[in-house]
Design a protein around this motif. Structure first.
Motif, short mmCIF file in Angstrom:
data_model
loop_
_atom_site.label_atom_id
_atom_site.label_comp_id
_atom_site.label_asym_id
_atom_site.label_seq_id
_atom_site.Cartn_x
_atom_site.Cartn_y
_atom_site.Cartn_z
N GLY A 31 0.83 -1.20 0.00
CA GLY A 31 0.00 0.00 0.00
C GLY A 31 0.86 1.25 0.00
O GLY A 31 2.09 1.17 -0.01
N VAL A 32 0.23 2.39 0.04
CA VAL A 32 0.95 3.66 -0.05
C VAL A 32 1.68 4.03 1.24
O VAL A 32 2.43 4.99 1.26
N THR A 33 1.49 3.27 2.32
CA THR A 33 2.10 3.63 3.59
C THR A 33 3.44 2.92 3.83
O THR A 33 3.93 2.92 4.95
N THR A 34 4.02 2.34 2.81
CA THR A 34 5.29 1.63 2.98
C THR A 34 6.40 2.60 3.42
O THR A 34 6.43 3.74 2.99
N PRO A 35 7.32 2.15 4.29
CA PRO A 35 8.38 3.02 4.80
C PRO A 35 9.59 3.11 3.88
O PRO A 35 10.70 3.37 4.33
N VAL A 36 9.41 2.90 2.60
CA VAL A 36 10.53 2.88 1.66
C VAL A 36 10.63 4.22 0.94
O VAL A 36 9.66 4.68 0.35
N ALA A 37 11.81 4.82 1.00
CA ALA A 37 12.08 6.04 0.23
C ALA A 37 12.71 5.61 -1.09
O ALA A 37 13.63 4.79 -1.11
N GLY A 117 10.92 -9.18 7.05
CA GLY A 117 10.05 -8.64 6.03
C GLY A 117 10.56 -7.38 5.34
O GLY A 117 9.88 -6.84 4.47
N LEU A 118 11.74 -6.91 5.70
CA LEU A 118 12.25 -5.68 5.09
C LEU A 118 12.60 -5.87 3.61
O LEU A 118 12.39 -4.97 2.80
N GLY A 119 13.12 -7.04 3.25
CA GLY A 119 13.41 -7.33 1.85
C GLY A 119 12.14 -7.32 1.02
O GLY A 119 12.10 -6.77 -0.09
N THR A 120 11.08 -7.90 1.56
CA THR A 120 9.79 -7.89 0.88
C THR A 120 9.28 -6.46 0.71
O THR A 120 8.79 -6.09 -0.36
N LEU A 121 9.42 -5.65 1.75
CA LEU A 121 8.95 -4.26 1.67
C LEU A 121 9.70 -3.45 0.62
O LEU A 121 9.09 -2.76 -0.19
N VAL A 122 11.03 -3.53 0.63
CA VAL A 122 11.80 -2.73 -0.32
C VAL A 122 11.57 -3.22 -1.74
O VAL A 122 11.43 -2.41 -2.67
N CYS A 123 11.50 -4.53 -1.95
CA CYS A 123 11.23 -5.05 -3.29
C CYS A 123 9.82 -4.68 -3.75
O CYS A 123 9.62 -4.25 -4.89
N GLY A 124 8.85 -4.83 -2.87
CA GLY A 124 7.47 -4.49 -3.22
C GLY A 124 7.32 -3.03 -3.59
O GLY A 124 6.63 -2.67 -4.55
#
Length: 175
Positions: A31-37, A117-124
């Motif tokens: 979603g749009v709330t991911t903590p990835v810059a 889950g950080l790898g999943t977040l940054v890739c997603g």
């Protein structure tokens, strides 16, 4: 070499690599709330975590990391100004058949923060960035023996496209 012929006696095979691909319509994106810059260039925090063959990127390698031919680059990072937890690089380019692809590379998670889950977040987030830049498909390469990474990519919807490895001729002494 395996698809073409047997590896000649004395030659050394490299480790096997899997090339994985995904249709972005089949990828569960965050979603749009991911903590990835995501930025168009790697910042100091991104570069602090990136490793090339286990070492920091050499000066001459930085130009390669920051290059793409006829496409767009996105550098994803999770963390603060003082601590980078996860990074990845994405490049969006056009294929000869007209499809637009996003390729993931340089996926790294700080050792103390793996399996959370950080790898999943940054890739997603970078796959979503690729979709926002017109990509319809994604690809990446992963070492065939990297079970953790392959599991992450499977969960994102990637499937094996093909495998490869190289064979190196032995060095023969000069006569």
């Amino acid at each position: 070499p395996d698809r073409l012929a047997r590896i000649p006696h004395g030659w050394t095979p490299s480790d096997e690599v899997q090339v994985l691909a995904a249709d972005l319509d089949n990828v569960p994106l965050p979603g749009v709330t991911t903590p990835v810059a995501v930025s168009p260039r790697p910042d100091a925090g991104w570069l602090s975590l990136y490793r090339y063959r286990g070492a920091p990127v050499p000066a001459e390698g930085r130009a390669v990391v920051e290059s793409v031919l006829g496409g767009a680059l996105g550098f994803g990072r999770i963390g603060s100004d003082t601590a980078t937890l996860a990074i990845a690089r994405a490049a969006v380019t056009d294929a000869p058949d007209g499809r637009r692809w996003v390729g993931l590379t340089a996926v790294e998670v700080a050792a103390a923060h793996r399996r959370r889950g950080l790898g999943t977040l940054v890739c997603g987030a970078l796959l979503q960035w690729g979709r926002d830049h017109g990509a319809t498909h994604a690809y990446l390469q992963v070492a065939a023996d990297n079970d953790a990474a392959r599991g992450l990519y499977r969960a994102l919807g990637f499937v094996e496209h093909h495998r490869y490895r190289y064979a190196t001729e032995p060095v023969r002494p000069l006569a």
